[in-house]
Write a protein that holds these residues in place. Structure first.
Motif, short mmCIF file in Angstrom:
data_model
loop_
_atom_site.label_atom_id
_atom_site.label_comp_id
_atom_site.label_asym_id
_atom_site.label_seq_id
_atom_site.Cartn_x
_atom_site.Cartn_y
_atom_site.Cartn_z
N ILE A 28 2.67 2.33 -1.60
CA ILE A 28 2.49 3.78 -1.78
C ILE A 28 3.29 4.21 -2.99
O ILE A 28 4.50 4.00 -3.06
CB ILE A 28 2.95 4.56 -0.54
CG1 ILE A 28 2.18 4.13 0.70
CG2 ILE A 28 2.79 6.07 -0.78
CD1 ILE A 28 2.67 4.79 1.98
N VAL A 84 -1.83 3.03 -2.63
CA VAL A 84 -2.16 4.44 -2.40
C VAL A 84 -1.47 5.29 -3.46
O VAL A 84 -0.27 5.16 -3.69
CB VAL A 84 -1.71 4.89 -0.99
CG1 VAL A 84 -1.93 6.39 -0.81
CG2 VAL A 84 -2.45 4.11 0.08
N LEU A 100 -0.37 8.79 -3.83
CA LEU A 100 -0.11 9.91 -2.94
C LEU A 100 0.57 11.02 -3.73
O LEU A 100 1.46 10.76 -4.53
CB LEU A 100 0.79 9.46 -1.79
CG LEU A 100 1.14 10.47 -0.70
CD1 LEU A 100 -0.09 10.87 0.09
CD2 LEU A 100 2.21 9.88 0.23
N CYS A 131 -6.64 3.01 -7.41
CA CYS A 131 -5.89 3.20 -6.16
C CYS A 131 -6.68 4.10 -5.22
O CYS A 131 -7.65 4.74 -5.61
CB CYS A 131 -4.53 3.84 -6.46
SG CYS A 131 -3.52 2.98 -7.66
N THR A 132 -6.25 4.15 -3.98
CA THR A 132 -6.80 5.10 -3.02
C THR A 132 -5.98 6.37 -3.11
O THR A 132 -4.78 6.37 -2.82
CB THR A 132 -6.74 4.55 -1.59
OG1 THR A 132 -7.52 3.37 -1.51
CG2 THR A 132 -7.26 5.57 -0.60
N SER A 133 -6.59 7.46 -3.54
CA SER A 133 -5.87 8.72 -3.74
C SER A 133 -5.87 9.55 -2.46
O SER A 133 -6.90 9.70 -1.82
CB SER A 133 -6.50 9.53 -4.88
OG SER A 133 -6.41 8.84 -6.11
N ILE A 134 -4.70 10.08 -2.11
CA ILE A 134 -4.56 10.99 -0.97
C ILE A 134 -3.82 12.22 -1.46
O ILE A 134 -2.67 12.15 -1.88
CB ILE A 134 -3.80 10.34 0.20
CG1 ILE A 134 -4.51 9.07 0.67
CG2 ILE A 134 -3.66 11.33 1.35
CD1 ILE A 134 -3.81 8.37 1.84
N ARG A 173 -4.73 7.07 7.64
CA ARG A 173 -5.46 6.49 6.51
C ARG A 173 -4.69 5.31 5.91
O ARG A 173 -5.29 4.31 5.49
CB ARG A 173 -5.71 7.57 5.46
CG ARG A 173 -6.68 8.65 5.92
CD ARG A 173 -6.80 9.77 4.92
NE ARG A 173 -7.41 9.33 3.67
CZ ARG A 173 -7.64 10.16 2.64
NH1 ARG A 173 -7.31 11.44 2.74
NH2 ARG A 173 -8.18 9.71 1.53
N ILE A 174 -3.38 5.41 5.88
CA ILE A 174 -2.57 4.31 5.36
C ILE A 174 -2.70 3.09 6.26
O ILE A 174 -2.85 1.95 5.78
CB ILE A 174 -1.10 4.76 5.22
CG1 ILE A 174 -0.96 5.74 4.06
CG2 ILE A 174 -0.18 3.55 5.03
CD1 ILE A 174 0.41 6.37 3.95
N LEU A 197 -5.81 1.16 5.65
CA LEU A 197 -5.97 0.51 4.35
C LEU A 197 -5.27 -0.84 4.24
O LEU A 197 -5.55 -1.60 3.32
CB LEU A 197 -5.41 1.42 3.25
CG LEU A 197 -6.24 2.65 2.88
CD1 LEU A 197 -5.45 3.56 1.96
CD2 LEU A 197 -7.55 2.23 2.22
#
Length: 412
Positions: free
Chosen positions: A112, A130, A132, A188-191, A386-387, A390
């Motif tokens: 993260i 992630v 974040l 990346c996976t954006s949150i 969500r984390i 993943l």
């Protein structure tokens, strides 16, 4: 699950507290959290009574020298990337090499990063990563880059140069090239979390915020007896004058938290009978419901709590992101702004006038009710879920960061 959490060296202070909030929530679910930060001592001060079980030194750049001819201020995420090392190939390769070795030593199942462009470049090649952040620190993609905050600002570095440096770094480790600078975030996976009203890129967004981090809107009637809650930072220019103004404003009780407070400053404040000095930011923030108004530099977590409760606010900004927040919430008419360089008497008089202006309280209560009617959720449970979804399945092994037979060298 083993999670690595990190952030860039020049992030806003509220992002450090957000990293603590997310890490604490993950640990409560039974996960192992390893923090990798540029200043571990300052991080422990932010953590207060809660101590993470793993804390490591992150590879960061030295702070820029205090020169008369200063660089232009950071105006958007592309400038942040430049100041984080992307503008110089040698620097970027060195930081990436150190991050590779740090990640390989810690062996996280998930990474993260909060406003951490170098980690976002390196992390996806080791574990799901992630990105974040709140509206200011997690920008939307605009074409091949990121939008600027001011139309007339000058970029700190050429984006083609930063892309070439990033691709040269990736090639050295045997990874595929990026097509655009924006791919650093796209990989990346954006949150996204936080109040939409605080988002300077709101009109360009395609994603929706997950909600408020760690709380839900909860309008509260102002207390019968007036009281101020003050959140300050010892690094603010003119902090001594603000402290003297706080000490001189003895008309009502006052609660104060000063990040990085010195021993002499604490002793001075504790000698004032009308002042209660708090050791933890989060503890005072929880007591904000008992305050008639909030005083702070323009940090998003305090401003968010003020809007959620319906409290007037006085902003004393001294950094670029704080000035941006002050500008963004100006239309809400629930806050005033004061420069940290004003005189002691003027600052004390501002405290008094802030409490006497009924229009501020009316506007604050109105926006708190409006926000509560939106049903905006607490983003923390959704972020944790969500984390957890993943994390890579056990048994999946990613390729080594440095191909066999290659020796890492840093070229100029």
């Amino acid at each position: 699950m083993r999670v690595l959490i990190s952030y860039d060296h020049n992030v806003p202070s509220e992002l450090i507290r957000d990293a603590l909030t997310v890490g604490r929530a993950l640990m409560e679910k039974g996960h192992t959290v390893a923090y990798v930060v540029g200043d571990p001592v300052a991080f422990v001060d932010y953590a207060g009574s809660w101590t993470p079980n793993e804390l490591h030194q992150a590879p960061v750049l030295h702070p820029p020298p205090h020169l008369v001819m200063k660089r232009a201020p950071i105006d958007g995420f592309a400038d942040l990337m430049a100041s984080s090392g992307f503008e110089d190939k040698r620097t970027l390769m060195t930081l990436a090499s150190m991050w590779h070795r740090q990640i390989e030593a810690l062996k996280p199942d998930l990474i993260i990063g909060l406003c951490a462009p170098v980690l976002w470049l390196v992390g996806p090649h080791h574990a799901p990563t992630v990105a974040l952040g709140n509206g200011l620190t997690l920008p939307p993609v605009l074409g091949t880059s990121f939008p600027r905050l001011s139309v007339d600002s000058t970029p700190l570095a050429d984006e083609e140069l930063m892309l070439a440096n990033a691709n040269a770094t990736l090639a050295r480790f045997g990874h595929a090239s990026l097509a655009a600078v924006s791919d650093v975030v796209a990989g990346c996976t954006s949150i996204l979390y936080g109040l939409p009203a605080f988002d300077p890129y709101l009109q360009l967004r395609r994603t929706v915020t997950a909600g408020l981090l760690g709380e839900q809107p909860a309008p509260a009637v102002p207390p019968a007896e007036q009281r101020l809650a003050v959140f300050l930072d010892v690094h603010c220019p003119g902090i001594e004058m603000i402290i003297l103004a706080v000490a001189g404003f003895d008309q009502i009780p006052l609660d104060i938290y000063v990040s990085g407070i010195t021993l002499s400053m604490r002793r001075f404040l504790e000698q004032q009978p009308h002042i209660t000095v708090w050791s933890e930011h989060s503890a005072l923030l929880e007591q904000a419901v008992k305050a008639s108004a909030l005083v702070h530099h323009g940090v998003q977590d305090v401003a968010q709590r003020g809007v959620s409760l319906g409290r007037p606010q006085l902003l004393i900004p001294w950094m670029r992101d704080q000035e941006i927040l002050n500008y963004i919430i100006g239309w809400m008419a629930l806050s005033w702004m004061k420069s940290p360089s004003v005189s002691i008497d003027e600052m004390a008089n501002t405290f008094r006038d802030l409490l006497r202006d009924p229009s501020l309280s009316v506007a604050a209560q109105h926006h708190a009710r409006q926000l509560a009617n939106t049903g905006m959720p607490d983003a923390l449970p959704d972020i944790v879920e969500r984390i957890e979804g993943l994390a890579r399945p056990s048994g999946v092994v990613l390729p080594l960061s440095i191909p066999a037979g290659k020796v890492l060298t840093v070229a100029t």
